[in-house]
Design a protein around this motif. Sequence first.
Motif, PDB file in Angstrom:
ATOM      1  N   ALA A 148      -4.620   1.676  -9.806  1.00  0.00           N
ATOM      2  CA  ALA A 148      -5.784   1.599 -10.688  1.00  0.00           C
ATOM      3  C   ALA A 148      -7.047   1.980  -9.939  1.00  0.00           C
ATOM      4  O   ALA A 148      -7.939   2.617 -10.489  1.00  0.00           O
ATOM      5  N   SER A 149      -7.133   1.617  -8.646  1.00  0.00           N
ATOM      6  CA  SER A 149      -8.319   1.952  -7.863  1.00  0.00           C
ATOM      7  C   SER A 149      -8.441   3.449  -7.658  1.00  0.00           C
ATOM      8  O   SER A 149      -9.525   3.998  -7.618  1.00  0.00           O
ATOM      9  N   LYS A 191       0.013  -1.890  -8.391  1.00  0.00           N
ATOM     10  CA  LYS A 191      -0.734  -1.617  -9.619  1.00  0.00           C
ATOM     11  C   LYS A 191      -2.236  -1.538  -9.333  1.00  0.00           C
ATOM     12  O   LYS A 191      -2.944  -0.652  -9.827  1.00  0.00           O
ATOM     13  N   LEU A 192      -2.709  -2.461  -8.498  1.00  0.00           N
ATOM     14  CA  LEU A 192      -4.131  -2.492  -8.165  1.00  0.00           C
ATOM     15  C   LEU A 192      -4.538  -1.227  -7.406  1.00  0.00           C
ATOM     16  O   LEU A 192      -5.589  -0.636  -7.672  1.00  0.00           O
ATOM     17  N   LEU A 193      -3.708  -0.804  -6.472  1.00  0.00           N
ATOM     18  CA  LEU A 193      -3.987   0.409  -5.712  1.00  0.00           C
ATOM     19  C   LEU A 193      -4.033   1.632  -6.622  1.00  0.00           C
ATOM     20  O   LEU A 193      -4.946   2.460  -6.526  1.00  0.00           O
TER      21      LEU A 193
END
Lengths: 337, 268
Positions: free
Chosen positions: B260-261, B256-258
């Motif tokens: 979003a980045s 999810k973080l990737l």
Amino acid sequence: MKTYPANYPIVQVRGLKKLFPVGGGRKLHAIDGVDFDLQPGRTLALVGESGSGKSTVARCIVRLLEPTDGDVVVHGNSVRPLNPVRMATMYRTLQMVFQDPNASLNPRMTVRKVLEEPLKLHLSMTQDERNARLSELVTLVGLGEEHLARYPHELSGGQRQRIGIARAISINPEVVLLDEPTASLDVSVRGQILDLLKRIQRELNLAYLFISHDLQVVRHVADEVAVMYLGQIVERGPTAEIFDNPRHPYTRALMSAAPVARYGVKRERLRLAGEISTPVDPPPACRLSGRCPIEQPVCSQQRMPLEPINETHSVACPFSDRVAEAVAPPVPAAKAG
Amino acid sequence: MSDAILEIENFSGGFMSPAGEYNQVLHDVGYCLPRGAMTAVVGETGSGKSITALAVLGLQAPTFRHRTGSIRFDGTEMLNLDARGLRDIRGSRISMVFQDARAALNPVFSIGRQLADTWMLHNGGSRAAAMDKAVDALRQVHIPEPERRARQYPHEFSGGMAQRAMIAMAALICTPELLILDEPTTGLDVTTQADIMELIVDLAQSRGLTVCLITHDLGVVAETCDHVVVMNKGCVVETGTTEQIFTAPQDAYTRKLLAASLLTEYSA
């Protein structure tokens, strides 16, 4: 929602200048002759590094700062000179969302008060109509009616920015100026706020001026990009063209410095010599002169105006066709030879 | 892992509220920093990445209480050290660079003086010799006209230049084995950010430093780091080499973080 002919400019910014006196008769040229249009349903992004003047542009448009010269034309009417009545009319059309929702929301006002204030100021509504509008607004920005009774400190950063957006669109403006709306947010919240802004733009046919230093975000939201350096626009064009084929040496330096969250991507950086030069009484020369890798003698002798290189793309560099051969392109996949 | 310079195991802790309530924020945090490598600790606001690093140096807030776990630096248990023991390690063996360099530097002393004082604190010697060291360190972090710049005060430095001076102090004036950088490029322009990261990588490689880079910016990590530790809500959710984390993330939060980045759609 009003409809307009294609390419109708709601806001036309012409020759905008803002000079700040810095003592001894010297002037800091924060904005030095900036022109652009804002059209319904479209997003123009202003990108540039700190001190490039991008926030000052937005502040001059909404008259939080008085421009030194130039004009802002809203629906064909100049907003200069501006008396209080015309100022109120202008704010019906133009609204702004600020970077830091902690600073731009009054900590002693509940969300209801924050959102009610512009309705009371600008629209003659009954209390029932206002209540209906408030619940409509919070729903539109993805919050619930229970949030109306809360104070800003009871909300998360992302929720606060949603309230900032709700406040800006509460009186149905046609243009929203967004000054770094996601800069203070975590990446996962950043995506949600960008999606919200895009949805609202579609639903309300809003014109956005999107100010950001985050190139990833700009690529995601903008239709057109204007790159600012030391108070001037050095390149302007459609988003894909600016990112894939930047023609001004400064744009290329900026693009090549932006990191990508992918493994194995190696950047070929275009490095500019030295540090950003001073905006105090700049000489009549290209602003990049002294730092530019493709500098020619003429660059330090005259200003370089923004010239079109095709129908939609303009560059303030007469040697822009040499940029590609002087340095490797920014995207490694497209690296030639 | 025997070749780790720092090993954090089952580290749990939290903050005491003024009312005396304990709120746990770190839950069995564990990761190690391999010697000579650059390890990134990534996560969003409130993930506990900074508190953990500050706890290594005993710099946590006074209301922080640690409950369980251990932090071993080169075999030494850091949590058992007294003030004197910590002082012997801070600066000389582990040093730290903070996000806002202009706030971290003392506004009333010149940059050169602050670097020289730090040098004398660790190495003694004359002020003149320390001043030479300070100017030399500023030169090595590519600050133009280091003699003149050494006489200037923090407010006369741009954010990027101040961060270079901080790195000079943390990595060159102090000669640590482990350098912890807490969001060293956040708030800087992209071109400045890229220059600072290049400087950090150069220094780390030329001096064989172990680097711990705490950041929320995965873009910076992808290019520079060897290993990645992903934290979320006070837990380590995934660790691996940079290649593993970026090309084959296992944990849902990492994915999810990737996404979003990169501002791409997240599909589980």
